[in-house]
Design a protein around this motif. Structure first.
Motif, PDB file in Angstrom:
ATOM      1  N   GLN A 110       0.818  -1.212   0.000  1.00 24.89           N
ATOM      2  CA  GLN A 110       0.000   0.000   0.000  1.00 24.89           C
ATOM      3  C   GLN A 110       0.856   1.268   0.000  1.00 24.89           C
ATOM      4  O   GLN A 110       0.384   2.352  -0.346  1.00 24.89           O
ATOM      5  N   ALA A 111       2.137   1.115   0.378  1.00 21.59           N
ATOM      6  CA  ALA A 111       3.030   2.275   0.379  1.00 21.59           C
ATOM      7  C   ALA A 111       3.122   2.908  -1.003  1.00 21.59           C
ATOM      8  O   ALA A 111       3.287   4.128  -1.114  1.00 21.59           O
ATOM      9  N   LEU A 112       2.988   2.101  -2.051  1.00 18.06           N
ATOM     10  CA  LEU A 112       3.110   2.643  -3.401  1.00 18.06           C
ATOM     11  C   LEU A 112       2.009   3.659  -3.676  1.00 18.06           C
ATOM     12  O   LEU A 112       2.281   4.758  -4.184  1.00 18.06           O
ATOM     13  N   GLY A 113       0.765   3.323  -3.350  1.00 23.12           N
ATOM     14  CA  GLY A 113      -0.326   4.269  -3.551  1.00 23.12           C
ATOM     15  C   GLY A 113      -0.157   5.520  -2.714  1.00 23.12           C
ATOM     16  O   GLY A 113      -0.418   6.648  -3.167  1.00 23.12           O
ATOM     17  N   GLU A 114       0.284   5.343  -1.459  1.00 22.41           N
ATOM     18  CA  GLU A 114       0.488   6.497  -0.590  1.00 22.41           C
ATOM     19  C   GLU A 114       1.542   7.440  -1.166  1.00 22.41           C
ATOM     20  O   GLU A 114       1.391   8.679  -1.140  1.00 22.41           O
ATOM     21  N   ILE A 115       2.596   6.871  -1.698  1.00 23.49           N
ATOM     22  CA  ILE A 115       3.686   7.706  -2.220  1.00 23.49           C
ATOM     23  C   ILE A 115       3.299   8.371  -3.534  1.00 23.49           C
ATOM     24  O   ILE A 115       3.672   9.535  -3.791  1.00 23.49           O
ATOM     25  N   ILE A 116       2.571   7.697  -4.391  1.00 26.69           N
ATOM     26  CA  ILE A 116       2.124   8.336  -5.636  1.00 26.69           C
ATOM     27  C   ILE A 116       1.274   9.555  -5.304  1.00 26.69           C
ATOM     28  O   ILE A 116       1.439  10.634  -5.910  1.00 26.69           O
TER      29      ILE A 116
END
Length: 437
Positions: A333-339
């Motif tokens: 889920q970190a990927l969505g948060e960072i985008i």
């Protein structure tokens, strides 16, 4: 041609053998196509895959008796010679781009002496990449530097930016007409992440690091020996920002007309409780690098996990949380948060230039791919124009101080024969891509 045909048959046989992955849980249903021009790729670096980068700072550090590296890089994956095999695998998976590096220490092994033979080698690499239908995304510097550069003080020296710009100009003059996209640095703020992690490091590790650097200085008769992964941000950040600016200008001068951006290590930072140190740690991770992004053509986000901070400092993963072989919390889920974070920080185009998992259980890599690509799609549905998903890495390769013990690749590599064996996750990635075209 015979070698390529053999390689292609081997690749396709490996993909066919991986068909059992269809039975794995979590297989995503067909999705709507990705936007036109979306890039599907894999990433690798020169030092981690090519092997025998003998003129680099890392080669020296890895081979010292006092080293903190678990293994020396040695032959790595021998991608220096076997790059066509890697491109063939990437194309068979269905990728349309490949992110890789050129090695400064090979091209300029002595100050001001550029190797035409090495430049010609990378001309052939880029031409092969394009011949396989892959857009070459080139990193000019992926952590390693020439030994002579480290010996004189590395990025701590004020004129280091000028020396880097000189390299960028010479390399672009030879290679620019074949490059599709580029960045001067991989994870331009990596020294800041390393410093952040050192806030939780043991005194024993800090002592070993200092001993290694002192040994490197003695071995090279260099009182100012400096290497980026072990340098303090306050000593090098201003010069790296200058090098990003001057390297960008040198690359943009051409030949070639392609976007040049900034790639950042962008792990999700989350606060826990009152008076959390998370805001200070976010500043520690990024410094002024978002300003550099806004002076370039795009940002590449490189995401692997999250880091949580309370009022005392960094917290371990929550009790019961899954952890990868690299010791990170399994948290795609970190990927969505960072985008979303990047979309708030900049109006520049956003590319996912690295996202991956270290594991010896390939079913977890399959699940990671499903979850990560789902995060990209959610962001697109929210109106964020994410332009790529590039997995780290195509190959199991040299992972810096961790040596060869961590496996991020969709393809394993025999350390003796260099035979590539495609894993089921590569077949799964191929299907995910096909469903979205």
């Amino acid at each position: 041609m015979a070698e390529f045909d053999t390689t292609r048959r081997t690749v396709m046989a490996g993909l066919a053998a991986a068909a059992a992955v269809d039975a794995l849980p979590g297989h995503a249903a067909p999705r709507r196509p990705m936007p036109k021009g979306f890039l599907w790729g894999a990433a690798i670096s020169a030092h981690q895959s090519e092997g025998n980068d003998v003129h680099s700072d890392s080669w020296l550090l890895e081979n010292l008796p006092e080293t903190v590296y678990k293994n020396p890089s040695g032959d790595a994956c021998d991608s220096y010679h076997l790059y066509e095999r890697d491109f063939a695998i990437a194309r068979a998976v269905g990728l349309n781009c490949y992110r890789f590096g050129i090695e400064w220490a090979r091209i300029e092994p002595e100050p001001g002496r550029f190797s035409q033979a090495e430049l010609d080698h990378y001309v052939r690499v880029l031409a092969s990449c394009r011949a396989h239908g892959l857009l070459p995304i080139v990193t000019f510097n992926h952590f390693t530097v020439p030994l002579w550069f480290a010996r004189r003080g590395g990025w701590e020296v004020p004129d280091s930016a000028d020396l880097f710009a000189r390299f960028c100009e010479r390399a672009t003059r030879a290679l620019g007409d074949q490059i599709g996209m580029a960045s001067p640095f991989n994870e331009a703020n990596i020294h800041r992440l390393a410093a952040l992690f050192r806030t939780a490091a043991t005194p024993e590790y800090i002592g070993k690091r200092r001993t290694m650097l002192a040994a490197a200085a003695r071995a090279t008769n260099a009182p100012a020996f400096s290497s980026i992964l072990f340098s303090e941000p306050e000593s090098i950040d201003v010069h790296l920002l200058d090098a990003q600016k001057k390297g960008y200008q040198a690359i943009k001068a051409g030949p070639g007309d392609f976007p040049v951006g900034v790639t950042l290590t962008t792990q999700a930072i989350q606060p826990v409780g009152e008076n959390s140190k998370a805001p200070a740690m976010e500043q520690m991770l990024y410094g002024d690098w978002w300003d550099a992004v806004n002076s370039s053509d795009f940002v590449g986000v490189q995401v692997y996990t999250r880091m949580r901070f309370d009022a005392k400092g960094m917290l371990p993963p929550p009790t019961g949380a899954a952890v990868t072989a690299a010791g990170y919390e399994y948290y795609p889920q970190a990927l969505g948060e960072i985008i979303r974070f990047a979309a708030r920080k900049t109006s520049k185009p956003i590319f996912v230039t690295e996202s991956g998992i270290a594991t010896d259980d390939d079913t977890r890599r399959v699940a990671w791919l499903d979850a990560s690509i789902a995060e990209v799609e959610k962001c697109q549905q929210d109106g964020i124009d994410v332009k790529s998903y590039i997995y780290w890495s195509l190959l199991d390769n040299f992972e810096w101080t961790q040596g060869y013990g961590q496996h991020f690749g969709m393809v394993s590599v025999d350390p003796h024969t260099f035979a590539r064996t495609v894993k089921p996750s590569a077949r799964h990635f191929a299907r995910l891509i096909q469903e979205r075209r």
